[in-house]
Design a protein around this motif. Structure first.
Motif, mmCIF file in Angstrom:
data_model
loop_
_atom_site.group_PDB
_atom_site.id
_atom_site.type_symbol
_atom_site.label_atom_id
_atom_site.label_comp_id
_atom_site.label_asym_id
_atom_site.label_seq_id
_atom_site.Cartn_x
_atom_site.Cartn_y
_atom_site.Cartn_z
ATOM 1 N N LEU A 1 8.556 -12.490 0.673
ATOM 2 C CA LEU A 1 8.070 -11.076 1.214
ATOM 3 C C LEU A 1 8.418 -10.162 0.148
ATOM 4 C CD1 LEU A 1 9.602 -11.120 4.906
ATOM 5 C CD2 LEU A 1 6.991 -11.271 3.959
ATOM 6 N N PRO A 2 7.569 -9.925 -0.999
ATOM 7 C CA PRO A 2 7.788 -9.151 -2.142
ATOM 8 C C PRO A 2 7.654 -7.819 -2.106
ATOM 9 C CG PRO A 2 5.804 -10.313 -2.406
ATOM 10 C CD PRO A 2 6.354 -10.785 -0.997
ATOM 11 N N GLU A 3 7.414 -7.345 -0.782
ATOM 12 C CA GLU A 3 6.845 -6.006 -0.613
ATOM 13 C C GLU A 3 7.779 -4.776 -1.261
ATOM 14 O OE1 GLU A 3 4.852 -8.108 2.657
ATOM 15 O OE2 GLU A 3 6.602 -8.223 1.646
ATOM 16 N N VAL A 4 9.139 -5.028 -1.197
ATOM 17 C CA VAL A 4 9.952 -3.716 -1.709
ATOM 18 C C VAL A 4 9.793 -3.510 -3.235
ATOM 19 C CG1 VAL A 4 11.592 -4.097 0.050
ATOM 20 C CG2 VAL A 4 11.746 -5.535 -1.943
ATOM 21 N N GLY A 5 9.267 -4.477 -3.942
ATOM 22 C CA GLY A 5 8.906 -4.421 -5.397
ATOM 23 C C GLY A 5 8.015 -3.270 -5.660
ATOM 24 N N ILE A 6 6.935 -2.999 -4.751
ATOM 25 C CA ILE A 6 5.925 -2.344 -4.869
ATOM 26 C C ILE A 6 6.115 -0.935 -3.943
ATOM 27 C CG2 ILE A 6 4.116 -3.686 -5.893
ATOM 28 C CD1 ILE A 6 2.894 -3.926 -3.069
ATOM 29 N N GLY A 7 7.275 -0.814 -3.245
ATOM 30 C CA GLY A 7 7.689 0.614 -2.625
ATOM 31 C C GLY A 7 7.278 0.489 -1.088
ATOM 32 N N VAL A 8 6.984 -0.745 -0.348
ATOM 33 C CA VAL A 8 6.830 -0.613 0.872
ATOM 34 C C VAL A 8 7.801 -1.739 1.406
ATOM 35 C CG1 VAL A 8 4.482 0.218 0.802
ATOM 36 C CG2 VAL A 8 4.802 -2.055 0.713
ATOM 37 N N ILE A 9 7.795 -2.008 2.594
ATOM 38 C CA ILE A 9 8.546 -3.054 3.470
ATOM 39 C C ILE A 9 7.415 -3.891 4.199
ATOM 40 C CG2 ILE A 9 10.457 -1.536 4.030
ATOM 41 C CD1 ILE A 9 9.831 -1.548 6.819
ATOM 42 N N PRO A 10 7.688 -5.114 4.336
ATOM 43 C CA PRO A 10 6.670 -5.948 5.263
ATOM 44 C C PRO A 10 6.202 -4.968 6.442
ATOM 45 C CG PRO A 10 8.835 -7.194 4.560
ATOM 46 C CD PRO A 10 8.804 -5.883 4.302
ATOM 47 N N GLY A 11 4.614 -5.114 6.625
ATOM 48 C CA GLY A 11 4.335 -4.384 7.625
ATOM 49 C C GLY A 11 3.674 -5.332 8.768
ATOM 50 N N GLY A 12 3.806 -6.567 8.879
ATOM 51 C CA GLY A 12 3.150 -7.362 9.867
ATOM 52 C C GLY A 12 4.178 -7.938 10.648
#
Length: 257
Positions: free
Chosen positions: A129-140
């Protein structure tokens, strides 16, 4: 029935659904809506579903990064709620869904895996779950489901660092239930599906309900739900058939009644 983004192969008591949205099987809004339609059309005449992707680049890709860059708070909320609708539907689908992970499953793809009941993956698969690397969190649902599968501390490590793990490590953590060679993936998934379809379908369905509801309840509530569902199954024809077949030393003939 022909679909734009999915290939469906019907077997005796189960179906194989391939997400087919090249090059990376991205979960666009159109793919999400069509997958809901595909699964809805298959649930009455099947006892299990195998969900996989086409190609070998990605099992399922989540958000298109270019699309993500255009989101504001309102459009972001609409997007995650569309994902939530699909993922909750998969998680609570009345028959088991086996994820056959043919390639890396990152972000939304990993979240799809976590919604499925059983996961078989190829050795080359990767999970993260790499989302924090682009400034968000997992959203699903990733922050919630991962902590039901592995320890909260390990889930935090994977999410906070965006670490991508290999299939063997995912197996050790309980994310994956079996790791196989690429050429054996669908065959192994079919073997698993056959084993599931040979059991009493109502018992499988009620087991899924008990497990899923128990994850969000306290222990006593979970015990109560299990007892309630056990009691209901005692009044079914399948229970009587299963008991008689066992005593008569013959295979049962379950009808889902």
């Amino acid at each position: 029935m022909k679909f734009s983004y999915h290939r469906v192969q019907q077997k005796k008591d189960f179906a194989i659904v391939q997400i087919d949205n090249p090059p990376v099987n991205a979960l666009s809004d159109e793919v999400k809506e069509e997958l809901l339609t595909v699964l809805e059309s298959l649930k009455k005449n099947n006892k299990a579903i195998i969900l996989t992707g086409t190609g070998n680049k990605t099992f399922v890709a989540g958000a298109d990064i270019k699309e993500l860059g255009k989101l504001d708070e309102n459009s972001g909320r609409k997007r995650v709620f569309r994902s939530k609708k699909l993922f909750s539907y998969i998680e609570n689908y009345p028959i088991p869904i086996i994820a056959a992970v043919n390639a890396p499953a990152l972000g939304g793809g990993f979240e799809v895996v976590m919604c499925c009941d059983i996961c078989i993956a190829v050795k080359e698969a990767r999970f993260g779950l790499p989302e924090v690397g682009i400034g968000v969190i997992p959203g699903g649902g990733g922050t919630q489901r991962l902590t039901n599968i592995i320890s909260p501390g390990m889930a935090k490590l994977l999410i906070y660092t965006g670490k991508v793990i290999k299939a063997d490590e995912a197996l050790q953590l309980g994310i994956v239930q079996k790791v196989v060679e690429q050429e054996d993936l669908i065959n192994e998934a079919e073997k698993m599906a056959v084993k599931v379809t040979q059991k009493a379908p109502l018992a499988i369905q009620y087991s899924k309900i008990a497990i899923n509801e128990g994850l969000s309840a306290n222990k006593e509530q979970g015990f109560d739900k299990e007892a309630e569902l056990f009691s209901k199954l005692c009044a079914t024809k399948d229970k009587n058939e299963g008991v008689h077949a066992f005593l008569e030393k013959r295979p049962p003939n379950f009808k889902g009644e």
